[in-house]
Design an enzyme around this catalytic site. Sequence first.
Site, PDB file in Angstrom:
ATOM      1  N   ASP A 164      31.121  40.097   7.271  1.00  0.00           N
ATOM      2  CA  ASP A 164      30.549  39.138   8.221  1.00  0.00           C
ATOM      3  C   ASP A 164      29.088  38.875   7.894  1.00  0.00           C
ATOM      4  O   ASP A 164      28.715  38.852   6.720  1.00  0.00           O
ATOM      5  CB  ASP A 164      30.723  39.686   9.647  1.00  0.00           C
ATOM      6  CG  ASP A 164      30.964  38.599  10.671  1.00  0.00           C
ATOM      7  OD1 ASP A 164      30.012  37.860  10.974  1.00  0.00           O
ATOM      8  OD2 ASP A 164      32.094  38.472  11.173  1.00  0.00           O
ATOM      9  N   HIS A 198      26.472  37.325  14.715  1.00  0.00           N
ATOM     10  CA  HIS A 198      27.925  37.165  14.710  1.00  0.00           C
ATOM     11  C   HIS A 198      28.636  38.473  14.351  1.00  0.00           C
ATOM     12  O   HIS A 198      29.559  38.911  15.047  1.00  0.00           O
ATOM     13  CB  HIS A 198      28.295  36.053  13.725  1.00  0.00           C
ATOM     14  CG  HIS A 198      29.733  35.665  13.728  1.00  0.00           C
ATOM     15  ND1 HIS A 198      30.663  36.266  12.902  1.00  0.00           N
ATOM     16  CD2 HIS A 198      30.406  34.736  14.436  1.00  0.00           C
ATOM     17  CE1 HIS A 198      31.847  35.708  13.113  1.00  0.00           C
ATOM     18  NE2 HIS A 198      31.722  34.787  14.043  1.00  0.00           N
ATOM     19  N   SER A 486      37.015  33.820  15.849  1.00  0.00           N
ATOM     20  CA  SER A 486      36.192  34.940  15.376  1.00  0.00           C
ATOM     21  C   SER A 486      36.230  36.097  16.353  1.00  0.00           C
ATOM     22  O   SER A 486      36.247  37.272  15.957  1.00  0.00           O
ATOM     23  CB  SER A 486      34.733  34.503  15.201  1.00  0.00           C
ATOM     24  OG  SER A 486      34.476  33.978  13.935  1.00  0.00           O
TER      25      SER A 486
END
Length: 566
Positions: A164, A198, A486
Site C-alpha cells: 500500500d 491509506h 479498499s
Amino acid sequence: MVLVFSILCGAIVHTNRLRGSSSSDISESAAADETTNIDSFFREQSILLNPPRYFARYHGSQGRQLVQRCASKVIEDDDNTDFTIFESVGGSESIPCLDMLKQSADVLSVEEDYPAWAFASVADRTLAYQSIRHLKEQIPWGIIETQADSLEQGGANVTICVVDTGVAAKHPDLHTSRITGVDRGDRNWKWDQDRAGHGTHVAGTITAVAGNNIGVRGVGNFQLMVVRALGDSATGYESDIWKAVQICIDKKVDIINLSLGTAQMSTYAKDLYTKAVEEYGIIMVAAAGNSADTTKYYPASHPSVISVGAINMAGKRFFSSVSNDQIELVAPGEQILSTAVATHAVHTPDGFAFPANRVVGVPNYAVTGDLVTCKAGSTCNDAKDGGICLIDISSAKSSLEDVMMGCKNGGGAGAVFYNSDKPLDKIDSIYVMGQDAIPVIAVSKNTGLTLTQNLEDSKDSTYEVVIGDSGGDNVEYIWQNMSGTSMATPHVSASLALLKSHFPDCSNHQLRYALALKAQHPDGGCNQEYGYGVIKVKDAFEWLGGKDGCDWDVPHRSAGGCTTLD
C-alpha cells in the site's frame, strides 16, 4: 504573521483526531456525488502525476542495449535483472522504436508500466468531518458484520503483507511490535512512513489494538509485513505493485492485502501472481475497484486472486463498487472507521494547530500569499498577485468549483473554505484537475471565524499564509472513516488470517473455499454484484471445525468470481 497549511491526498469522509483540536472544532471536506466515477478520477490523477513509462524483458546484453536505445530515461536497469523500466523517446520516434523492440528476437516483451492507484473513495455527499481530541474505543461496524468480533484468534502465527502507501507504525492504536517492513530503496520509500494515510487505515482494520480504551479494534493481533507500492499521492505504477509482491513472497508471508490496482495487467505480473498462489501457497486478496461499472481492475481480476467488492451499512452493494464476473466476496466498505494520519493542519505563529482537510481533486503543491476575505461565487479582486482566499461558503449560490474559480480569476493562488451557518453540513466535491484548479482546504466554522478575526485584528498589515504539504515526518495520528473496496479488502484478508490462526495446516485453496462457502448472499447463490456474498468468518470457522481439520480436498482450483465453489 505566517500560518502553514498542510494538505493530504486522499478521499476521506470523517476524521477523529488524537491531538490538536477541541471537541467542538468541526471541519468539513469533500464527499462524492454518487454519479462520479471515482476510480476514473484517481486513474487520471495517477496518469498526471506519473509520466508514461515501459517495462521490457530481454535476452542478454544485446537485448538490453536495444531497449536502452529506445529510452529517454532509464528508471531501473542493473546487472542483476533481466528487465529495464524506462521512459521512451518522445515524439514521432516513440512508436517505431517500441515496435522495433517488440519485433526483436532478443527482446522477450515490451509492455506499458500501467498507472496504479489506491481504491479508496468517499462514502456519499452528505457526510462531514468531525475532529475531536480523543476517540474512546469502539468496534467498527465492519468487524461486527463479518463476525470477527465473535471469534478469538487462534494460536498459530500468521503474517499479512500490506502492499500500500506504507503504514504509520508509531500510531498509538497499532501493535507497533507486531509491524515490520521493507524499505523500497529503488523509490526512496520508507515502509513506516505514510503521508497518504491509506495504508495505515488498511492496517487498522486488520490489527488495531483492542482493549486500550482509544480508537478502534481490528480483526486480530497479526504480524504485519509492510511494503510500499504507492507514493505520497497514493499513486504509482504496476511495477511498484509486482515488485512489492515479490518482496512479500521472499519474506514468506501467508496473505497479501492489495487495496489498490491498475486498469490493465502485464504478462509479467500475471505470471508472478499465479506463482505466488499456486507455488508458494500465499492467499492474495485485492480490491475490486470503485468505478461503479463492470470494469475489471488488477490484481483483483486475476483468477488466482480473491476479488473483493464492498457493501454499505444496509447490506447492499456500495454505490461505487464494481460488478463483474471476477467478484468473489464482498465485505463492509462504507464509513469504515480505522487508524489514519493527517499531514494537514493550520499552524499559527503563537503555536496553535487548527485542523484542516483537503478538498478532493485539487493540487497539493505549496503556495504562499496574503490571506484575504472573499465573497463566495464572486471574483475576488482582493486576491490579486497571489493572495489566499478565505471564503465562507454558507452563502454560495453556485458550485464550489465556481467558488474556487472566483478566487483564481481574481488572481488568488489558493483558497480556504469554511461554513459559518452549518458546520456539519455537506460540502460538495470538487473534481478539478490540471491548470484550472488551485489548492483548496476546508476548515471548521470555529477556525474560519478565528482566521477572519485575526485578519480584522491585523488590518493595518498583511497576514501571510502558506498552503501546502509540510513534508518530512510531521504527521498527526488520527482516526478516519473511509469508504470503498479498499476498505472492504482488509476485512477479508484479516478473516482469512483468523482462519489460518486456527487451521495452520489448511492450504490457501481450502481457506478460500471455506470463506466463500459460508458467505451470505442477500438473494442466495452467486452473482457479479456480490460474488458469494458477505463474509462470515465464524461460520467458516465452525464449518472447518466440523471437517476435523484440513484432511479434505478442494473440488477444483478457483478461477475467481463464482467458480470457487462450482
